[in-house]
Design a protein around this motif. Structure first.
Motif, PDB file in Angstrom:
ATOM      1  N   TYR A 120       0.864  -1.177   0.000  1.00  0.00           N
ATOM      2  CA  TYR A 120       0.000   0.000   0.000  1.00  0.00           C
ATOM      3  C   TYR A 120       0.905   1.234   0.000  1.00  0.00           C
ATOM      4  N   CYS A 121       0.823   2.039  -1.049  1.00  0.00           N
ATOM      5  CA  CYS A 121       1.629   3.251  -1.152  1.00  0.00           C
ATOM      6  C   CYS A 121       0.733   4.438  -0.821  1.00  0.00           C
ATOM      7  N   LEU A 122       1.057   5.119   0.263  1.00  0.00           N
ATOM      8  CA  LEU A 122       0.245   6.243   0.722  1.00  0.00           C
ATOM      9  C   LEU A 122       0.992   7.549   0.525  1.00  0.00           C
ATOM     10  N   GLN A 123       0.302   8.544  -0.027  1.00  0.00           N
ATOM     11  CA  GLN A 123       0.886   9.865  -0.220  1.00  0.00           C
ATOM     12  C   GLN A 123       0.150  10.865   0.663  1.00  0.00           C
ATOM     13  N   GLU A 124       0.850  11.947   0.936  1.00  0.00           N
ATOM     14  CA  GLU A 124       0.328  13.055   1.730  1.00  0.00           C
ATOM     15  C   GLU A 124      -0.209  12.547   3.078  1.00  0.00           C
ATOM     16  N   VAL A 125       0.661  11.825   3.801  1.00  0.00           N
ATOM     17  CA  VAL A 125       0.248  11.234   5.080  1.00  0.00           C
ATOM     18  C   VAL A 125       0.369  12.198   6.250  1.00  0.00           C
ATOM     19  N   HIS A 126       1.208  13.215   6.137  1.00  0.00           N
ATOM     20  CA  HIS A 126       1.374  14.243   7.180  1.00  0.00           C
ATOM     21  C   HIS A 126       1.782  13.638   8.522  1.00  0.00           C
ATOM     22  N   ILE A 127       2.773  12.796   8.522  1.00  0.00           N
ATOM     23  CA  ILE A 127       3.245  12.178   9.760  1.00  0.00           C
ATOM     24  C   ILE A 127       4.281  13.077  10.425  1.00  0.00           C
ATOM     25  N   ASN A 128       4.282  13.061  11.729  1.00  0.00           N
ATOM     26  CA  ASN A 128       5.263  13.784  12.521  1.00  0.00           C
ATOM     27  C   ASN A 128       6.628  13.126  12.341  1.00  0.00           C
ATOM     28  N   ASN A 129       7.662  13.926  12.199  1.00  0.00           N
ATOM     29  CA  ASN A 129       9.011  13.399  11.962  1.00  0.00           C
ATOM     30  C   ASN A 129       9.688  13.008  13.277  1.00  0.00           C
ATOM     31  N   SER A 130       9.122  12.026  13.954  1.00  0.00           N
ATOM     32  CA  SER A 130       9.737  11.520  15.179  1.00  0.00           C
ATOM     33  C   SER A 130       9.743   9.994  15.137  1.00  0.00           C
ATOM     34  N   GLN A 131      10.764   9.421  15.718  1.00  0.00           N
ATOM     35  CA  GLN A 131      10.878   7.966  15.757  1.00  0.00           C
ATOM     36  C   GLN A 131       9.690   7.357  16.503  1.00  0.00           C
ATOM     37  N   THR A 132       9.239   8.025  17.561  1.00  0.00           N
ATOM     38  CA  THR A 132       8.109   7.526  18.347  1.00  0.00           C
ATOM     39  C   THR A 132       6.857   7.419  17.483  1.00  0.00           C
ATOM     40  N   GLU A 133       6.613   8.448  16.683  1.00  0.00           N
ATOM     41  CA  GLU A 133       5.427   8.448  15.817  1.00  0.00           C
ATOM     42  C   GLU A 133       5.525   7.346  14.766  1.00  0.00           C
ATOM     43  N   GLN A 134       6.693   7.162  14.188  1.00  0.00           N
ATOM     44  CA  GLN A 134       6.869   6.119  13.183  1.00  0.00           C
ATOM     45  C   GLN A 134       6.653   4.729  13.788  1.00  0.00           C
ATOM     46  N   ALA A 154       4.223   7.024   2.885  1.00  0.00           N
ATOM     47  CA  ALA A 154       4.335   5.806   3.690  1.00  0.00           C
ATOM     48  C   ALA A 154       4.063   4.625   2.781  1.00  0.00           C
ATOM     49  N   ILE A 155       4.875   3.611   2.912  1.00  0.00           N
ATOM     50  CA  ILE A 155       4.615   2.349   2.231  1.00  0.00           C
ATOM     51  C   ILE A 155       4.339   1.328   3.320  1.00  0.00           C
ATOM     52  N   SER A 176       3.182  -0.041  14.652  1.00  0.00           N
ATOM     53  CA  SER A 176       2.429  -0.855  15.603  1.00  0.00           C
ATOM     54  C   SER A 176       0.946  -0.893  15.240  1.00  0.00           C
ATOM     55  N   GLU A 177       0.391   0.248  14.879  1.00  0.00           N
ATOM     56  CA  GLU A 177      -1.012   0.298  14.494  1.00  0.00           C
ATOM     57  C   GLU A 177      -1.271  -0.482  13.207  1.00  0.00           C
ATOM     58  N   TRP A 178      -0.335  -0.404  12.268  1.00  0.00           N
ATOM     59  CA  TRP A 178      -0.495  -1.145  11.020  1.00  0.00           C
ATOM     60  C   TRP A 178      -0.308  -2.643  11.277  1.00  0.00           C
ATOM     61  N   GLY A 179       0.644  -2.991  12.099  1.00  0.00           N
ATOM     62  CA  GLY A 179       0.861  -4.388  12.450  1.00  0.00           C
ATOM     63  C   GLY A 179       1.973  -5.068  11.691  1.00  0.00           C
ATOM     64  N   TYR A 180       2.655  -4.319  10.842  1.00  0.00           N
ATOM     65  CA  TYR A 180       3.769  -4.905  10.121  1.00  0.00           C
ATOM     66  C   TYR A 180       4.662  -3.785   9.608  1.00  0.00           C
ATOM     67  N   LYS A 181       5.491  -4.050   8.636  1.00  0.00           N
ATOM     68  CA  LYS A 181       6.519  -3.126   8.163  1.00  0.00           C
ATOM     69  C   LYS A 181       5.928  -1.884   7.523  1.00  0.00           C
ATOM     70  N   THR A 182       6.429  -0.719   7.947  1.00  0.00           N
ATOM     71  CA  THR A 182       6.092   0.565   7.333  1.00  0.00           C
ATOM     72  C   THR A 182       7.384   1.301   6.997  1.00  0.00           C
ATOM     73  N   ILE A 202      14.160  -6.758   1.793  1.00  0.00           N
ATOM     74  CA  ILE A 202      14.567  -5.400   1.462  1.00  0.00           C
ATOM     75  C   ILE A 202      16.092  -5.314   1.496  1.00  0.00           C
ATOM     76  N   HIS A 203      16.667  -4.831   0.388  1.00  0.00           N
ATOM     77  CA  HIS A 203      18.116  -4.658   0.289  1.00  0.00           C
ATOM     78  C   HIS A 203      18.525  -3.232   0.659  1.00  0.00           C
ATOM     79  N   SER A 204      17.750  -2.260   0.195  1.00  0.00           N
ATOM     80  CA  SER A 204      18.040  -0.867   0.547  1.00  0.00           C
ATOM     81  C   SER A 204      16.787  -0.015   0.375  1.00  0.00           C
ATOM     82  N   ILE A 205      16.789   1.094   1.095  1.00  0.00           N
ATOM     83  CA  ILE A 205      15.691   2.052   1.028  1.00  0.00           C
ATOM     84  C   ILE A 205      16.289   3.429   0.786  1.00  0.00           C
ATOM     85  N   ILE A 206      15.745   4.133  -0.189  1.00  0.00           N
ATOM     86  CA  ILE A 206      16.174   5.488  -0.492  1.00  0.00           C
ATOM     87  C   ILE A 206      14.963   6.391  -0.291  1.00  0.00           C
ATOM     88  N   SER A 207      15.144   7.439   0.489  1.00  0.00           N
ATOM     89  CA  SER A 207      14.057   8.409   0.647  1.00  0.00           C
ATOM     90  C   SER A 207      14.653   9.799   0.705  1.00  0.00           C
TER      91      SER A 207
END
Length: 143
Positions: A35-49, A73-74, A54-60, A84-89
């Motif tokens: 699931y590729c999500l755009q314009e998610v407006h997430i807070n840039n904190s490790q806690t939020e991620q 967000a993917i 945790s809410e999704w239940g798997y890898k984000t 996963i070999h590498s992630i670029i963002s």
């Protein structure tokens, strides 16, 4: 790869917990792999991620600017088998590129939220990153 199922969704913000929970539940019902999500407006904190994962239940996987705009967000389904070999963002919340293996094939997945202005350089540089053999670097700035 014949049965790989994915979707993309412009969320127009998921910082509200109830909206995020509703969207996650709706996505789970689709029973897709990616699931590729755009314009998610997430807070840039490790806690939020961590909370989102945790809410999704798997890898984000995220690309975040701030909680008021952009953000990618993917979400991967827990039954989706990949390595996963590498992630670029980027640091502007505009794209995530994942170099991974799916069903014994090397696959590059890209989720992007393009700029609202005419920005050919953004797409030129993004194409160069995707087409390069150097997906081992974990960070690029397009702007």
């Amino acid at each position: 790869m014949d049965n790989l199922r994915s979707s993309t969704l412009n969320c127009k913000g998921l910082s509200d917990e109830k909206k995020r929970r509703d969207v996650f539940n709706w996505l789970r019902q689709k029973k897709l792999d990616i699931y590729c999500l755009q314009e998610v407006h997430i807070n840039n904190s490790q806690t939020e991620q961590v909370r989102w994962e945790s809410e999704w239940g798997y890898k984000t996987i995220f690309s975040i600017l701030d909680s008021s705009k952009c953000g990618i967000a993917i979400l991967l389904n827990k039954t989706f088998e990949n390595k996963i070999h590498s992630i670029i963002s980027d640091s502007f919340g505009r794209y995530v590129i994942i170099d991974n293996s799916i069903q014994n094939r090397r696959v590059t997945l890209v989720s992007l939220y393009g700029p609202n202005s005419d920005s050919p350089d953004f797409f030129t540089i993004l194409k160069e990153i995707i087409c390069s053999n150097d997906l081992q670097n974990n960070y690029y700035n397009v702007w």
